[in-house]
Design a protein around this motif. Structure first.
Motif, PDB file in Angstrom:
ATOM      1  N   GLU A  70       5.248  27.833 -47.071  1.00 36.09           N
ATOM      2  CA  GLU A  70       4.906  27.482 -48.366  1.00 36.09           C
ATOM      3  C   GLU A  70       4.091  25.818 -49.067  1.00 36.09           C
ATOM      4  O   GLU A  70       3.142  25.678 -49.427  1.00 36.09           O
ATOM      5  N   HIS A  71       4.123  25.293 -47.654  1.00 39.26           N
ATOM      6  CA  HIS A  71       3.328  24.154 -47.427  1.00 39.26           C
ATOM      7  C   HIS A  71       2.561  24.350 -46.172  1.00 39.26           C
ATOM      8  O   HIS A  71       1.343  23.170 -46.003  1.00 39.26           O
ATOM      9  N   ALA A  72       1.953  25.638 -45.966  1.00 38.31           N
ATOM     10  CA  ALA A  72       0.639  25.953 -44.489  1.00 38.31           C
ATOM     11  C   ALA A  72       0.030  25.257 -45.736  1.00 38.31           C
ATOM     12  O   ALA A  72      -1.407  24.902 -45.039  1.00 38.31           O
ATOM     13  N   VAL A  73      -1.359  25.559 -47.128  1.00 39.55           N
ATOM     14  CA  VAL A  73      -3.145  26.154 -47.214  1.00 39.55           C
ATOM     15  C   VAL A  73      -2.939  24.423 -47.590  1.00 39.55           C
ATOM     16  O   VAL A  73      -3.677  23.794 -47.000  1.00 39.55           O
ATOM     17  N   ASP A  74      -1.856  23.639 -48.396  1.00 43.91           N
ATOM     18  CA  ASP A  74      -0.971  21.927 -47.790  1.00 43.91           C
ATOM     19  C   ASP A  74      -1.783  21.556 -46.888  1.00 43.91           C
ATOM     20  O   ASP A  74      -2.373  20.215 -46.677  1.00 43.91           O
ATOM     21  N   MET A  75      -1.049  22.073 -46.570  1.00 40.40           N
ATOM     22  CA  MET A  75      -1.294  20.642 -44.525  1.00 40.40           C
ATOM     23  C   MET A  75      -2.407  21.375 -44.063  1.00 40.40           C
ATOM     24  O   MET A  75      -2.853  20.944 -43.297  1.00 40.40           O
ATOM     25  N   LEU A  76      -3.261  22.377 -44.265  1.00 42.70           N
ATOM     26  CA  LEU A  76      -4.526  22.795 -43.545  1.00 42.70           C
ATOM     27  C   LEU A  76      -5.620  22.266 -44.537  1.00 42.70           C
ATOM     28  O   LEU A  76      -6.353  21.645 -43.138  1.00 42.70           O
ATOM     29  N   LYS A  77      -5.692  21.812 -45.651  1.00 39.39           N
ATOM     30  CA  LYS A  77      -6.570  21.535 -46.282  1.00 39.39           C
ATOM     31  C   LYS A  77      -5.956  19.753 -45.381  1.00 39.39           C
ATOM     32  O   LYS A  77      -7.199  18.814 -45.359  1.00 39.39           O
ATOM     33  N   LEU A  78      -5.214  19.030 -45.438  1.00 39.99           N
ATOM     34  CA  LEU A  78      -4.727  18.074 -45.115  1.00 39.99           C
ATOM     35  C   LEU A  78      -5.632  17.814 -43.579  1.00 39.99           C
ATOM     36  O   LEU A  78      -5.788  16.725 -42.886  1.00 39.99           O
ATOM     37  N   ALA A  79      -5.111  18.372 -43.124  1.00 46.39           N
ATOM     38  CA  ALA A  79      -5.108  18.640 -41.381  1.00 46.39           C
ATOM     39  C   ALA A  79      -7.305  18.322 -41.253  1.00 46.39           C
ATOM     40  O   ALA A  79      -7.852  18.050 -40.348  1.00 46.39           O
ATOM     41  N   ARG A  80      -7.530  19.025 -42.321  1.00 45.95           N
ATOM     42  CA  ARG A  80      -9.164  19.321 -42.027  1.00 45.95           C
ATOM     43  C   ARG A  80      -9.308  18.230 -42.697  1.00 45.95           C
ATOM     44  O   ARG A  80     -10.969  17.244 -41.835  1.00 45.95           O
ATOM     45  N   LEU A  81      -8.648  17.490 -43.470  1.00 46.90           N
ATOM     46  CA  LEU A  81      -9.409  15.758 -43.990  1.00 46.90           C
ATOM     47  C   LEU A  81      -8.948  14.631 -42.457  1.00 46.90           C
ATOM     48  O   LEU A  81      -9.953  13.611 -43.011  1.00 46.90           O
ATOM     49  N   CYS A  82      -8.170  14.777 -42.878  1.00 43.59           N
ATOM     50  CA  CYS A  82      -7.421  13.630 -41.354  1.00 43.59           C
ATOM     51  C   CYS A  82      -8.242  14.329 -40.290  1.00 43.59           C
ATOM     52  O   CYS A  82      -7.125  13.260 -38.868  1.00 43.59           O
ATOM     53  N   ASP A  83      -9.104  15.391 -39.962  1.00 42.93           N
ATOM     54  CA  ASP A  83      -9.134  15.487 -38.517  1.00 42.93           C
ATOM     55  C   ASP A  83      -8.066  15.976 -37.527  1.00 42.93           C
ATOM     56  O   ASP A  83      -7.769  14.861 -36.335  1.00 42.93           O
ATOM     57  N   ALA A  84      -6.969  16.691 -37.813  1.00 40.31           N
ATOM     58  CA  ALA A  84      -5.756  16.779 -36.748  1.00 40.31           C
ATOM     59  C   ALA A  84      -5.564  18.460 -36.565  1.00 40.31           C
ATOM     60  O   ALA A  84      -5.324  18.993 -36.923  1.00 40.31           O
ATOM     61  N   PRO A  85      -6.666  18.823 -35.591  1.00 40.15           N
ATOM     62  CA  PRO A  85      -6.184  19.778 -34.927  1.00 40.15           C
ATOM     63  C   PRO A  85      -4.936  20.133 -34.689  1.00 40.15           C
ATOM     64  O   PRO A  85      -5.003  21.437 -34.840  1.00 40.15           O
ATOM     65  N   ARG A  86      -4.192  19.508 -33.769  1.00 39.29           N
ATOM     66  CA  ARG A  86      -2.657  20.142 -33.734  1.00 39.29           C
ATOM     67  C   ARG A  86      -2.079  20.857 -34.931  1.00 39.29           C
ATOM     68  O   ARG A  86      -1.451  21.768 -34.769  1.00 39.29           O
ATOM     69  N   LEU A  87      -2.089  19.613 -35.902  1.00 39.96           N
ATOM     70  CA  LEU A  87      -1.788  20.786 -37.069  1.00 39.96           C
ATOM     71  C   LEU A  87      -2.429  22.316 -37.885  1.00 39.96           C
ATOM     72  O   LEU A  87      -1.704  23.072 -38.673  1.00 39.96           O
ATOM     73  N   TYR A  88      -3.721  21.800 -37.772  1.00 40.94           N
ATOM     74  CA  TYR A  88      -4.386  22.965 -38.096  1.00 40.94           C
ATOM     75  C   TYR A  88      -4.153  23.910 -37.876  1.00 40.94           C
ATOM     76  O   TYR A  88      -4.028  25.519 -38.446  1.00 40.94           O
ATOM     77  N   LEU A  89      -4.363  24.526 -36.040  1.00 40.47           N
ATOM     78  CA  LEU A  89      -4.238  25.482 -35.738  1.00 40.47           C
ATOM     79  C   LEU A  89      -2.572  25.411 -35.668  1.00 40.47           C
ATOM     80  O   LEU A  89      -2.805  26.904 -35.694  1.00 40.47           O
TER      81      LEU A  89
END
Length: 353
Positions: free
Chosen positions: A123-142
Motif C-alpha cells: 500500500e505504501h510502495a509507490v510513496d516510499m519509492l518516490k521518497l527513496a528517489r528524493l532522499c537517495d536511498a538505494p536500499r529502500l528503492y530496490l
C-alpha cells in the motif's frame, strides 16, 4: 523524557541557546553545539541566524510534524539509535529519513532507511519509492521495486498509485519500466536455468554411454521396473531402436527423428571423449560405437561455432556435476561446518546470492 519538554534537561550545565520552530509554530529549545556537531547543515543555519556572540537564535525545521522534529532532536542528542529508540524510529521512519537526508546525518539516515525498508507494505510502495528517489536511498528503492514487481495487484489498489497515474507520469513510467525489467529478468533466469538443466542432462547422457559400454557392462536392465528408471535405461531403448529402425536402413544417412537424435548423441560423445579408439594403443580405450568415426571426421572437417559452444558447455556441466558429487562424498570438518552455519545464519550467504 516528557514530550515537548525542553531538551535543556539533557544538558543541565549549559542553557539552551537555539529555538527550533516547527511547521505548526511550536518551539523547542535546544543547544547549538549539539546540533552543529551532529549536522553541518544545522551548523551553517545556526551561524546565519545568530546575530551576536552567545545570542539566542531561531531556526526552522519545516515539512514534517512536530512530533517527528522532537524525535529527530532527541536522536541527535543521543548520537545513536539505541534499542529503546527503535519504537521512535519506527513511528517516524519516513520523516526521519527525509530530515536526516536534508541535514546530512548519515548514521540516522541508514537507521531510518532500514526501518522503513523492513516494514514496507504494497500500500505504501509507490510513496516510499518516490521518497527513496528524493532522499537517495538505494536500499529502500530496490525493496520498493521488488515489492511492486512481486505484488503489483496490491500496489495498483493503493492510493499512491492512483495519485501517480493522475499527476506524475514520469514516476508511473519509471515504475512500469521497473516491472518490465523484472519480467525480462525472470524470463532470462528461466531460460538460463533451462539451459543449465539441458546441459546437465546431456552430460549425464555422456556418462551413461560410457557406463553402458564399459568393461564391466551395465546392470541397469536388471533393475526393478517399478523403481525410478536409471539414466542409461532410456539410452538402451534408444539404441535398440537405432539398431532395428527400418527407416534408417531404407535411407542410409537419414532415418527417423529418434535415430537422428541417437547419432547426435554419438557425435557429442566423440567430441567430449578423451579416450583412444579400441584398436589404438591406450590404457583406457573407448568402446562407444561410432566414436572413432566421428573423431576422424572432426580431424578432417572443422566443426561450426555453435557445435563447439555446445561441446564446451556440456564439458563444463559434466565437470561441475562431478565436482558436486565429489563434495557430497567428502567429510566436511566439524570446524568448517560450524563456521558455515554461523555465516549462513548471519545473512552472509544471502548477500552472496
Amino acid at each position: 523524557m516528557t514530550q515537548w519538554a525542553d531538551l535543556d534537561a539533557l544538558r543541565p550545565a549549559v542553557a539552551a541557546d537555539v529555538q527550533v520552530v516547527t511547521s505548526d509554530g511550536k518551539s523547542i529549545a535546544a543547544h547549538s553545539f549539539v546540533l552543529g556537531t551532529a549536522s553541518p547543515v544545522l551548523e551553517r543555519m545556526i551561524e546565519r541566524a545568530r546575530r551576536g556572540w552567545n545570542a539566542e537564535c531561531t531556526i526552522r525545521v519545516l515539512g514534517v510534524s512536530s512530533d517527528a522534529v522532537f524525535a529527530f532532536l532527541q536522536l541527535l542528542y543521543a548520537s545513536r539509535v539505541t534499542p529503546e529508540d527503535e519504537e521512535v524510529v519506527t513511528a517516524h521512519g519516513p520523516q526521519l529519513l527525509a530530515l536526516s537526508h536534508a541535514y546530512r546525518i548519515g548514521w540516522l539516515k541508514r537507521a531510518a532507511e532500514a526501518s522503513v525498508t523492513a516494514r514496507l507494505t504494497p500500500e505504501h510502495a509507490v510513496d516510499m519509492l518516490k521518497l527513496a528517489r528524493l532522499c537517495d536511498a538505494p536500499r529502500l528503492y530496490l525493496r520498493c521495486a521488488r515489492l511492486a514487481a512481486k505484488d503489483f495487484a496490491a500496489v495498483e489498489r493503493s492510493e499512491g498509485w492512483r495519485f501517480t497515474r493522475r499527476h506524475d507520469a514520469a514516476l508511473e513510467l519509471e515504475i512500469l519500466q521497473l516491472l518490465e525489467d523484472a519480467d525480462q529478468r525472470r524470463e532470462r533466469w528461466a531460460r538460463e536455468r533451462a539451459s543449465r538443466e539441458a546441459y546437465r542432462q546431456l552430460g549425464e547422457a555422456m556418462d551413461s554411454l560410457e557406463h553402458i559400454f564399459s568393461d564391466d557392462g551395465c546392470s541397469c536392465a536388471d533393475a526393478d521396473a517399478d523403481t525410478d528408471a536409471p539414466p542409461c535405461r532410456g539410452l538402451r531403448l534408444l539404441m535398440r531402436h537405432y539398431a532395428t529402425c527400418g527407416a534408417r536402413k531404407a535411407a542410409p544417412g537419414g532415418g527417423c527423428t529418434r535415430c537422428k537424435r541417437m547419432v547426435q548423441l554419438f557425435r557429442l560423445h566423440a567430441s567430449v571423449c578423451d579416450r583412444a579408439a579400441p584398436h589404438d594403443d591406450g590404457d583406457r580405450p573407448c568402446r562407444v560405437p561410432l566414436c572413432s568415426h566421428f573423431k576422424g571426421k572432426m580431424r578432417a572437417e572443422k566443426a561450426d561455432k555453435t557445435w563447439r559452444l555446445l561441446v564446451k558447455k556440456v564439458t563444463r556441466a559434466r565437470a561441475m556435476s562431478r565436482l558436486a558429487a565429489g563434495r557430497e562424498r567428502e567429510v566436511v570438518p566439524e570446524v568448517v561446518a560450524a563456521s558455515w552455519a554461523r555465516y549462513s545464519s548471519s545473512g552472509g550467504a544471502a548477500r552472496l546470492r
